[in-house]
Design an enzyme around this catalytic site. Structure first.
Site, short mmCIF file in Angstrom:
data_model
loop_
_atom_site.label_atom_id
_atom_site.label_comp_id
_atom_site.label_asym_id
_atom_site.label_seq_id
_atom_site.Cartn_x
_atom_site.Cartn_y
_atom_site.Cartn_z
N SER A 1 -10.00 -0.29 7.13
CA SER A 1 -9.43 -0.09 5.80
C SER A 1 -8.76 -1.31 5.19
O SER A 1 -8.36 -1.29 4.03
CB SER A 1 -8.43 1.07 5.82
OG SER A 1 -9.10 2.27 6.03
N SER B 1 -9.59 2.16 2.89
CA SER B 1 -8.69 2.87 2.00
C SER B 1 -7.70 1.96 1.27
O SER B 1 -7.05 2.39 0.32
CB SER B 1 -7.91 3.91 2.80
OG SER B 1 -7.11 3.28 3.80
N LYS C 1 0.85 -1.20 0.00
CA LYS C 1 0.00 0.00 0.00
C LYS C 1 0.88 1.24 0.00
O LYS C 1 1.92 1.28 0.68
CB LYS C 1 -0.91 -0.02 1.24
CG LYS C 1 -1.94 1.11 1.27
CD LYS C 1 -2.86 0.97 2.48
CE LYS C 1 -3.88 2.06 2.58
NZ LYS C 1 -4.77 1.94 3.74
#
Length: 484
Positions: free
Chosen positions: A178, A154, A79
């Site tokens: 997330s 996210s 990420k």
């Protein structure tokens, strides 16, 4: 066997057995990225040359018997809020559009030590603020199951990359769901560990008391193997905890006989989609049939979780994001008049709308005259929520519920109503407020063919119970894959 049909652990075993090489695995993944990226947009950065070179180096170490772990030679996506030395790390924001760190996050270092090979950086909501991966400055990510829908957020880029076979597993971060929510929307497994289990060193902070790094994988055994590599004590992170038992793969036992599972009535009231409710309760029935004792109970304070979370997270975000001012690194406005004007223009031009909204909210609740009324009160409610979970875990081994009230919404739906987007976090945020571990496992599909996730929650540092229950359910459920 098709290389992409392997799980991460299976692939590493195949590499060690000589059935496939780390370079072949990386080349196959890069070819899939080239084929799919134009429509999915799961990545912000793909470093093809470095990835192939690292795969070759990993293969040499495997051949020499130096790398013997369960993830050796496996391509992984990271990420884009985790620092990677020499590789662009943007947090999906214009303000960090040119930031190349000089060090890697501890979680990334641990994976590389274990022989995993970094492909690149995945798309996300800007500074991890959002639930849809639509607030990224690099464009929205689409759900591989249906390109008209969001992948969640996210960590939507990481979940979409795993679901579409653009990596074998990925790292995400979870501040209020997330990892678990995009895992649910994309039909993969996502685990948020207990706060302090995985070092946050090198994770660009959103809400420091809530953030935790974790894996997104194709199955539960992969999840256990990745967590085993990530869970190390780190003196560089003051919140890092020295765990005595990190042998998570030993919990891969198909047995829940005698396990006590609680289902909060509060999680199955109004607002929960009927198809989601039915799929989650059917999963509970599967565990009951395997010998678990399942019963309903009242988990108090659920209605206060969302205002508490957004007060604390926004306050911490406004403090953490002060450092992005155009002085030391990152974007700086090309035209300004004096220092104060440079700050103002840089931040106005560099941050997106959702980040600005949360910075303003956080600055407000921390301001003189409102600190006691909002922030201090939120901290007190946070402690009460933790106490409610403590009371529940005095009776139950696992708490079972949905991950999100609905399946993945259509692109554009959530951004038009931010409050509705915030309310979508209702089942995940309490886990972060209480610092608990939670896992999302696919448990069905709705009438549109979109995945539904089952959430299992355990007491602090009881990841092994979580993995055992999730593994048992996964084995009973059978294969859950997207058709290509």
């Amino acid at each position: 066997m098709d290389i992409l049909s392997y799980g991460a652990v299976e692939l590493s075993a195949a590499i060690k057995e000589g059935k496939v090489t780390a370079m072949q695995a990386m080349e196959t993944v890069l070819a899939k990225i080239e084929e799919k990226e134009s429509e999915i947009n799961a990545y912000i950065t793909v470093d093809k040359e470095s990835a192939l070179a690292a795969a070759k180096a990993a293969q040499q170490k495997i051949d020499a018997g130096v790398l013997t772990g369960a993830l050796a030679g496996v391509p992984v996506a990271i990420k884009d809020n985790l620092c990677t030395e020499g590789m662009l790390t943007t947090c999906a924001s214009k303000i960090l559009g040119n930031f190349v760190p000089t060090f890697s996050a501890e979680a990334v270092v641990n994976l590389e030590k274990a022989g995993a090979v970094v492909i690149g950086k995945t798309n996300m909501d800007e500074f991890a603020m959002g639930s849809t991966t639509e607030t990224s400055a690099f464009g929205e990510t689409k759900n591989p199951w249906n390109l008209e829908h969001v992948p969640g957020g996210s960590s939507g880029g990481s979940a979409a990359a795993v679901a579409s076979n653009e990596c074998f597993f990925a790292l995400g971060s979870d501040t209020g769901g997330s990892i678990r929510q995009p895992a649910s929307f994309c039909g993969v497994v996502g685990l948020k560990p207990t706060y302090g289990t995985v070092s946050r060193y090198g994770l660009i902070a959103y809400g420091s008391s809530l953030d935790q790094i974790g894996p997104l994988t194709k199955n539960v055994p992969d999840c256990a193997a990745v967590l085993e590599v990530l869970a190390t004590h780190d003196t560089k992170d003051s919140t890092s905890v020295k765990c005595s038992d990190t042998d998570f793969t030993s919990a891969l036992v198909e047995d829940v006989a005698g396990m006590k599972i609680g289902i909060p009535r509060d999680y199955f009231g109004t607002g929960l989609d009927t198809e989601v409710k039915e799929a989650v309760l059917a999963a509970a029935k599967v565990l009951e049939e395997k010998g678990a004792m399942v019963e309903e109970f009242d988990l108090s304070l659920v209605e206060y979780a969302i205002p508490t979370y957004y007060t604390i997270a926004a306050a911490e975000a406004s403090s953490n994001l002060e450092r992005f001012d155009g002085v030391k690194y990152g974007y700086r406005s090309p035209e300004f008049d004096g220092l104060h004007n440079m700050y103002k223009k840089t931040r106005s031009e560099g941050f997106g709308a959702e980040v600005k909204r949360r910075i303003m909210l956080g600055s407000f609740v921390l301001s003189s005259g409102y600190y006691d009324a909002y922030y201090l009160k939120a901290l007190k409610v946070k402690a009460m929520i933790k106490k409610a979970f403590d009371d529940a875990f005095a009776k139950y081994d696992i708490i079972l519920g949905p991950v999100a009230p609905t399946t993945a919404p259509k692109l554009g739906e959530s951004l038009s109503d931010p409050l509705k987007m915030y309310l979508g976090d209702i089942y995940t945020i309490s886990v972060n407020l209480a610092g608990l571990p939670g896992i999302s496992v696919p448990c069905g599909k709705d009438s549109k063919g979109l995945p539904i996730g089952l959430q299992l929650i355990a007491d602090s540092f009881q990841e092994k119970k979580l993995i055992q229950a999730a593994y048992t359910y996964e084995r009973q459920r059978g294969a859950f894959r997207m058709e290509y």
